[in-house]
Design a protein around this motif. Structure first.
Motif, PDB file in Angstrom:
ATOM      1  N   SER A  59       0.785  -1.231   0.000  1.00 55.07           N
ATOM      2  CA  SER A  59       0.000   0.000   0.000  1.00 55.07           C
ATOM      3  C   SER A  59       0.820   1.286   0.000  1.00 55.07           C
ATOM      4  CB  SER A  59      -0.908  -0.004   1.235  1.00 55.07           C
ATOM      5  OG  SER A  59      -0.120  -0.048   2.401  1.00 55.07           O
ATOM      6  N   VAL A  60       2.074   1.221  -0.373  1.00 53.62           N
ATOM      7  CA  VAL A  60       2.920   2.410  -0.298  1.00 53.62           C
ATOM      8  C   VAL A  60       3.507   2.703  -1.669  1.00 53.62           C
ATOM      9  CG1 VAL A  60       5.010   3.364   0.735  1.00 53.62           C
ATOM     10  CG2 VAL A  60       3.458   2.004   2.119  1.00 53.62           C
ATOM     11  N   GLY A  61       3.539   3.983  -2.015  1.00 58.12           N
ATOM     12  CA  GLY A  61       4.053   4.391  -3.311  1.00 58.12           C
ATOM     13  C   GLY A  61       5.561   4.494  -3.367  1.00 58.12           C
ATOM     14  N   GLU A  62       6.028   4.911  -4.528  1.00 59.21           N
ATOM     15  CA  GLU A  62       7.462   4.997  -4.797  1.00 59.21           C
ATOM     16  C   GLU A  62       8.177   5.977  -3.863  1.00 59.21           C
ATOM     17  OE1 GLU A  62      10.118   6.375  -8.550  1.00 59.21           O
ATOM     18  OE2 GLU A  62       8.443   5.019  -8.994  1.00 59.21           O
ATOM     19  N   GLU A  63       7.541   7.096  -3.538  1.00 59.60           N
ATOM     20  CA  GLU A  63       8.175   8.075  -2.652  1.00 59.60           C
ATOM     21  C   GLU A  63       8.465   7.481  -1.279  1.00 59.60           C
ATOM     22  OE1 GLU A  63       6.194  11.848  -2.340  1.00 59.60           O
ATOM     23  OE2 GLU A  63       5.923  11.960  -4.512  1.00 59.60           O
ATOM     24  N   LYS A  64       7.524   6.727  -0.741  1.00 62.11           N
ATOM     25  CA  LYS A  64       7.729   6.085   0.565  1.00 62.11           C
ATOM     26  C   LYS A  64       8.803   5.009   0.464  1.00 62.11           C
ATOM     27  CE  LYS A  64       4.942   8.269   3.251  1.00 62.11           C
ATOM     28  NZ  LYS A  64       5.442   9.137   4.300  1.00 62.11           N
ATOM     29  N   ALA A  65       8.846   4.306  -0.659  1.00 56.74           N
ATOM     30  CA  ALA A  65       9.885   3.292  -0.850  1.00 56.74           C
ATOM     31  C   ALA A  65      11.265   3.931  -0.807  1.00 56.74           C
ATOM     32  CB  ALA A  65       9.679   2.564  -2.176  1.00 56.74           C
ATOM     33  N   VAL A  66      11.420   5.058  -1.476  1.00 56.53           N
ATOM     34  CA  VAL A  66      12.695   5.782  -1.475  1.00 56.53           C
ATOM     35  C   VAL A  66      13.019   6.254  -0.057  1.00 56.53           C
ATOM     36  CG1 VAL A  66      13.864   7.877  -2.280  1.00 56.53           C
ATOM     37  CG2 VAL A  66      12.573   6.461  -3.890  1.00 56.53           C
ATOM     38  N   GLU A  67      12.019   6.765   0.645  1.00 63.52           N
ATOM     39  CA  GLU A  67      12.229   7.214   2.019  1.00 63.52           C
ATOM     40  C   GLU A  67      12.687   6.058   2.914  1.00 63.52           C
ATOM     41  OE1 GLU A  67       9.861   9.620   5.566  1.00 63.52           O
ATOM     42  OE2 GLU A  67       8.825   9.179   3.693  1.00 63.52           O
ATOM     43  N   CYS A  68      12.090   4.891   2.725  1.00 60.17           N
ATOM     44  CA  CYS A  68      12.488   3.713   3.510  1.00 60.17           C
ATOM     45  C   CYS A  68      13.939   3.331   3.231  1.00 60.17           C
ATOM     46  CB  CYS A  68      11.577   2.527   3.192  1.00 60.17           C
ATOM     47  SG  CYS A  68       9.924   2.652   3.884  1.00 60.17           S
ATOM     48  N   MET A  69      14.330   3.378   1.969  1.00 59.90           N
ATOM     49  CA  MET A  69      15.712   3.032   1.627  1.00 59.90           C
ATOM     50  C   MET A  69      16.674   4.051   2.236  1.00 59.90           C
ATOM     51  SD  MET A  69      15.232   0.216   0.134  1.00 59.90           S
ATOM     52  CE  MET A  69      16.770  -0.246  -0.607  1.00 59.90           C
ATOM     53  N   GLU A  75      15.936  -3.716   1.776  1.00 59.85           N
ATOM     54  CA  GLU A  75      15.140  -4.094   0.600  1.00 59.85           C
ATOM     55  C   GLU A  75      13.726  -3.591   0.811  1.00 59.85           C
ATOM     56  OE1 GLU A  75      14.538  -5.085  -2.919  1.00 59.85           O
ATOM     57  OE2 GLU A  75      16.347  -6.147  -2.276  1.00 59.85           O
ATOM     58  N   PHE A  76      13.032  -3.355  -0.281  1.00 59.84           N
ATOM     59  CA  PHE A  76      11.635  -2.923  -0.246  1.00 59.84           C
ATOM     60  C   PHE A  76      10.878  -3.826  -1.197  1.00 59.84           C
ATOM     61  CE2 PHE A  76       7.980  -0.384  -1.310  1.00 59.84           C
ATOM     62  CZ  PHE A  76       7.682   0.268  -0.131  1.00 59.84           C
ATOM     63  N   LEU A  77       9.981  -4.637  -0.667  1.00 53.81           N
ATOM     64  CA  LEU A  77       9.245  -5.599  -1.483  1.00 53.81           C
ATOM     65  C   LEU A  77       7.758  -5.285  -1.481  1.00 53.81           C
ATOM     66  CD1 LEU A  77      10.900  -8.913  -0.260  1.00 53.81           C
ATOM     67  CD2 LEU A  77      11.457  -7.607  -2.309  1.00 53.81           C
ATOM     68  N   LEU A  78       7.166  -5.275  -2.666  1.00 54.39           N
ATOM     69  CA  LEU A  78       5.725  -5.098  -2.780  1.00 54.39           C
ATOM     70  C   LEU A  78       5.046  -6.455  -2.702  1.00 54.39           C
ATOM     71  CD1 LEU A  78       5.602  -2.470  -5.661  1.00 54.39           C
ATOM     72  CD2 LEU A  78       5.214  -2.080  -3.222  1.00 54.39           C
ATOM     73  N   LYS A  79       3.933  -6.509  -2.004  1.00 55.58           N
ATOM     74  CA  LYS A  79       3.205  -7.764  -1.874  1.00 55.58           C
ATOM     75  C   LYS A  79       2.759  -8.288  -3.222  1.00 55.58           C
ATOM     76  CE  LYS A  79       1.757  -6.947   2.822  1.00 55.58           C
ATOM     77  NZ  LYS A  79       0.659  -6.697   3.753  1.00 55.58           N
ATOM     78  N   THR A  80       2.554  -7.404  -4.180  1.00 58.33           N
ATOM     79  CA  THR A  80       2.159  -7.852  -5.515  1.00 58.33           C
ATOM     80  C   THR A  80       3.280  -8.583  -6.230  1.00 58.33           C
ATOM     81  OG1 THR A  80       2.747  -5.693  -6.416  1.00 58.33           O
ATOM     82  CG2 THR A  80       0.431  -6.039  -5.814  1.00 58.33           C
ATOM     83  N   ASN A  81       4.519  -8.430  -5.745  1.00 52.41           N
ATOM     84  CA  ASN A  81       5.684  -9.108  -6.328  1.00 52.41           C
ATOM     85  C   ASN A  81       6.193 -10.202  -5.382  1.00 52.41           C
ATOM     86  OD1 ASN A  81       5.605  -7.367  -8.506  1.00 52.41           O
ATOM     87  ND2 ASN A  81       7.051  -5.944  -7.594  1.00 52.41           N
TER      88      ASN A  81
END
Length: 84
Positions: A59-69, A75-81
């Motif tokens: 449920s998180v977009g690309e901006e949040k993924a970058v912030e997490c990194m 690693e940042f994994l999407l449940k859809t993958n």
């Protein structure tokens, strides 16, 4: 190889587990009832520095993924993958 898994579902339980850092890896669902992935990452960095941490979310977009990194996620994994 034996694998031990701890399942926590709120901030209080997460903090309790981090008090005695003994993890080879931590997997965090970005959205929990009372803590988000960024806050959880900061707690890991403070209480268990150097522990590889994976953010797992749907449920998180690309901006949040970058912030997490930037906050130290390994690693940042999407449940859809999930196949990854």
């Amino acid at each position: 190889m034996e694998i031990a898994v701890k399942d926590v579902r709120n901030k209080e339980a997460f903090l309790r587990e981090l008090e005695t850092p003994h993890f080879d890896c931590i997997v965090i669902d970005y959205t929990l009832p009372d803590i988000n992935g960024i806050e959880a990452l900061r707690l890991v960095n403070e209480m268990s520095p150097g522990t590889p941490t994976i953010i797992y979310t749907g449920s998180v977009g690309e901006e949040k993924a970058v912030e997490c990194m930037k906050e130290g996620a390994s690693e940042f994994l999407l449940k859809t993958n999930s196949i990854r």
